[in-house]
Design a protein around this motif. Sequence first.
Motif: not given
Length: 123
Positions: A11-19, A83-90, A92-100, A119-120
């Motif tokens: 959970s972060v504030l708008a404008g913050d970053s997460l990796k 993820m930089n400059k996060l916005k409220p519209e970002d 979501a639940v973030y999923y990693c995916a892999a493909s051959v 990510v909140t």
Amino acid sequence: QVQLVESGGGSVLAGDSLKLSCVASGRTINSFAMAWFRQAPGEDREFVAAISFESGTTVVADSVKGRFAISRERAKNTVGLQMNKLKPEDAAVYYCAASVRPYSRDLQGYAYWGQGTQVTVSS
């Protein structure tokens, strides 16, 4: 089989970053395409970014271009999403995916999925 485990959400504030990080196990993913998708409540899962694990070539969605960056660490079998400059519209639940297959924006092309990380973003 490939197992994917995401981490780094929070959970972060708008404008913050997460990796976010995604660790792959089960087999080498050097020839895979890796991607991040996200899904907000009541919304379809949408493409965020993808990377060719071998070449490092990337593509990102227009909605996050200039703010998000995808990367990989070959030695660690890991894909990251800065993820930089996060916005409220970002939020979501973030999923990693892999493909051959070569990377794409289409979630149908990805056979392997992680469990997701939340990510909140508060305004």
